[in-house]
Design an enzyme around this catalytic site. Structure first.
Site, PDB file in Angstrom:
ATOM      1  N   ASN A 168      32.501  38.865 -15.551  1.00 54.46           N
ATOM      2  CA  ASN A 168      33.653  38.288 -16.242  1.00 54.46           C
ATOM      3  C   ASN A 168      33.204  37.862 -17.633  1.00 54.46           C
ATOM      4  O   ASN A 168      32.016  37.966 -17.973  1.00 54.46           O
ATOM      5  CB  ASN A 168      34.217  37.101 -15.457  1.00 54.46           C
ATOM      6  CG  ASN A 168      35.584  36.655 -15.982  1.00 54.46           C
ATOM      7  OD1 ASN A 168      36.502  37.461 -16.102  1.00 54.46           O
ATOM      8  ND2 ASN A 168      35.706  35.385 -16.320  1.00 54.46           N
ATOM      9  N   LYS A 169      34.136  37.401 -18.422  1.00 55.23           N
ATOM     10  CA  LYS A 169      33.836  37.010 -19.794  1.00 55.23           C
ATOM     11  C   LYS A 169      32.592  36.128 -19.853  1.00 55.23           C
ATOM     12  O   LYS A 169      32.414  35.221 -19.040  1.00 55.23           O
ATOM     13  CB  LYS A 169      35.025  36.270 -20.389  1.00 55.23           C
ATOM     14  CG  LYS A 169      34.847  35.827 -21.829  1.00 55.23           C
ATOM     15  CD  LYS A 169      34.543  36.989 -22.750  1.00 55.23           C
ATOM     16  CE  LYS A 169      35.593  38.056 -22.717  1.00 55.23           C
ATOM     17  NZ  LYS A 169      35.238  39.240 -23.549  1.00 55.23           N
ATOM     18  N   ARG A 208      43.843  43.716 -23.804  1.00 57.78           N
ATOM     19  CA  ARG A 208      42.620  43.327 -23.113  1.00 57.78           C
ATOM     20  C   ARG A 208      43.001  42.751 -21.748  1.00 57.78           C
ATOM     21  O   ARG A 208      44.171  42.583 -21.435  1.00 57.78           O
ATOM     22  CB  ARG A 208      41.836  42.279 -23.921  1.00 57.78           C
ATOM     23  CG  ARG A 208      42.723  41.195 -24.508  1.00 57.78           C
ATOM     24  CD  ARG A 208      42.021  39.922 -24.824  1.00 57.78           C
ATOM     25  NE  ARG A 208      41.559  39.280 -23.611  1.00 57.78           N
ATOM     26  CZ  ARG A 208      42.339  38.593 -22.778  1.00 57.78           C
ATOM     27  NH1 ARG A 208      43.624  38.471 -23.006  1.00 57.78           N
ATOM     28  NH2 ARG A 208      41.831  38.026 -21.710  1.00 57.78           N
ATOM     29  N   ASP A 231      36.332  41.341 -14.520  1.00 56.32           N
ATOM     30  CA  ASP A 231      36.467  42.670 -15.110  1.00 56.32           C
ATOM     31  C   ASP A 231      35.882  43.752 -14.212  1.00 56.32           C
ATOM     32  O   ASP A 231      36.293  44.903 -14.297  1.00 56.32           O
ATOM     33  CB  ASP A 231      35.798  42.708 -16.477  1.00 56.32           C
ATOM     34  CG  ASP A 231      36.626  41.981 -17.518  1.00 56.32           C
ATOM     35  OD1 ASP A 231      37.394  42.652 -18.221  1.00 56.32           O
ATOM     36  OD2 ASP A 231      36.534  40.747 -17.606  1.00 56.32           O
TER      37      ASP A 231
END
Length: 378
Positions: free
Chosen positions: A256-257, A50, A246
Site C-alpha cells: 500500500n502507499k 489513481r 494496491d
C-alpha cells in the site's frame, strides 16, 4: 462525488475516457479527456487517476478505447498494464477487457467482414469495462458492510477513532471506496467519533483527497503529518487503522502507499487493530510473498520539491513544485511499502473477511469467490 472519478463518453469526435483530474484537487474539480490509450497511460502515471480499484476500471476502459479508436489493442493493453506495476487491479482490468475483445473476434470466425467484427469486439471490450465498473461499485458497498461489522466486533460500543493513510474513497473506486467506505459507513451509523487523516507524503493524497472526501460527507476528521501518528498511538487516541491496498500477495503481505508499514508496526506495538480493505481482485495469488511484489520507484523531485495542485491562471504557465532541498540532492521515493501478514489483523474484501491472515485462509476465500482467471491474466 459531484464529478465522477471516471466515465466513458461518446461524441461526434469519437469515444473518450473522461477522468476527474485528481492532481488538481481540492483546488479545482477539472476533467481530463483521454482520446487515445497513451493519453490514459500518462494520466495513470501522473496520478490524475489513481487507486487500485479505479485503475482496474481505467485499464479496462483503456482497452475499450483502443478498440473503438482503431489502435493496436494488444500494444495498448501492454502499455496500460505496465503503467503502474505494483497495482494488481490495473493489469486485471486490462486483461479482462482484452479477453472480452479477443473472445468476440474469435466468435466472429470469419462470419463477419473485418469492420463488423472489429466493431463487435470493441463493443465487447466496452461491455466488459462497464461490467467491471458496476461490479466494483457493488463490491464497495459489500466491503463497507463487512468492515463495519468487523469494527463493531473488535470495538463494541462505537465512538470509533480511526486512522487512515493515503486515499481510499470514491476517488479510487466505482463506488464509495475501500477503507474510506468503511469509515463512511461508521459515520452514517453514528459510530465514528473521529477520522484521523495522515497527510501522506510526498504527494499529499490524504491532505488533498481524503480530507476533501471527508469534508464533502460531513465527517469529523483531523489532518496530521505522517510522523505525528506515533504520538496519537502513544496518547491512546487511535482505536483502529483502516487502509486500502494496491496488491496483496498470496501469503497475505500487503503493498500500500508508502507509510503504511510504519503504521502497522505502531498498531502492533499498541495492540490496535490494523485492517486492510480491498476487493478480491487486489489479491494476486501468483505473487507468493511480499518480497516478490514489484515496488514502483517514483521521481525524486516529488521529494525534493513540495508538490501542490496547480490551478491554471490566464497568462501564467503551470510550473512544478517548490524546491525544498539543495540542487542535486538524491531522493529515495518508493511509491509503496509492504506490510507482512503477521502485522495485519484482518483483510476485508467484497467477498468476506480473512482473519487471522494466512496463505491458506486467503487462498480459500479467493477459490470460493472468483472464477479461474488463468486465461484472463495470461
Amino acid at each position: 462525488m459531484g464529478v465522477p472519478a471516471i466515465r466513458w463518453t461518446e461524441s461526434a469526435d469519437g469515444s473518450a475516457v473522461v477522468l476527474l483530474d485528481q492532481t488538481r484537487l481540492p483546488a479545482e474539480e477539472a476533467e481530463l479527456v483521454c482520446t487515445d490509450p497513451q493519453g490514459l497511460v500518462e494520466a495513470i502515471r501522473s496520478l490524475a487517476v489513481r487507486g487500485a480499484p479505479l485503475l482496474g476500471i481505467a485499464g479496462a476502459y483503456g482497452v475499450a478505447l483502443a478498440a473503438a479508436r482503431g489502435f493496436d489493442v494488444r500494444e495498448a493493453a501492454d502499455a496500460l498494464a505496465a503503467a503502474r506495476p505494483t497495482a494488481a487491479n490495473l493489469a486485471y482490468g486490462v486483461r479482462r477487457a482484452q479477453a472480452a475483445y479477443r473472445g468476440a473476434l474469435a466468435d466472429a470466425d470469419g462470419g463477419d467482414d473485418t469492420a463488423q467484427s472489429s466493431r463487435r469486439a470493441a463493443e465487447a471490450a466496452l461491455a466488459a469495462a462497464r461490467n467491471l465498473h458496476r461490479e466494483d461499485a457493488e463490491g464497495s458497498a459489500r466491503m463497507a458492510e463487512h468492515g463495519l461489522r468487523l469494527l463493531e466486533q473488535l470495538l463494541p460500543g462505537g465512538g470509533h477513532r480511526v486512522l487512515t493513510h493515503c486515499n481510499s474513497g470514491a476517488l479510487v473506486s466505482g463506488g464509495e471506496g475501500t477503507a474510506f467506505a468503511v469509515a463512511l459507513a461508521a459515520h452514517r451509523a453514528g459510530r465514528l467519533r473521529r477520522l484521523w487523516v495522515d497527510e501522506t507524503r510526498p504527494l499529499l493524497q490524504g491532505a488533498r483527497l481524503t480530507a476533501y472526501e471527508a469534508a464533502r460527507n460531513g465527517m469529523a476528521y483531523t489532518l496530521l503529518t505522517d510522523n505525528a501518528a506515533g504520538s496519537l498511538f502513544a496518547a491512546g487516541e487511535v482505536d483502529a487503522v483502516l487502509i486500502g491496498a494496491d496488491r496483496i500477495a498470496a501469503d497475505g503481505s500487503v503493498a500500500n502507499k508508502v507509510g503504511s508499514y510504519p503504521l502497522a508496526v505502531l498498531a502492533h506495538h499498541h495492540q490496535v487493530p490494523f485492517i486492510v480493505v480491498a476487493p478480491v481482485t487486489t489479491v494476486d495469488l501468483d505473487t507468493p510473498d511480499g518480497a516478490s511484489i514489484e515496488v514502483e520507484q517514483r521521481a525524486g523531485r516529488e521529494v525534493t520539491e513540495f508538490m501542490a495542485p496547480q490551478v491554471p491562471q490566464a497568462g501564467v504557465e503551470a510550473v512544478g513544485g517548490i524546491p525544498v532541498a539543495p540542487l542535486g540532492a538524491q531522493a529515495y521515493n518508493p511509491a509503496f511499502d509492504v506490510t507482512p501478514p503477521e502485522l495485519v489483523t484482518a483483510i476485508v474484501t467484497d467477498e468476506g473477511v480473512v482473519t487471522p491472515v494466512t496463505e491458506e485462509r486467503l487462498g480459500e476465500l479467493c477459490d470460493r469467490s472468483r472464477p479461474d482467471n488463468d486465461e484472463l491474466m495470461g
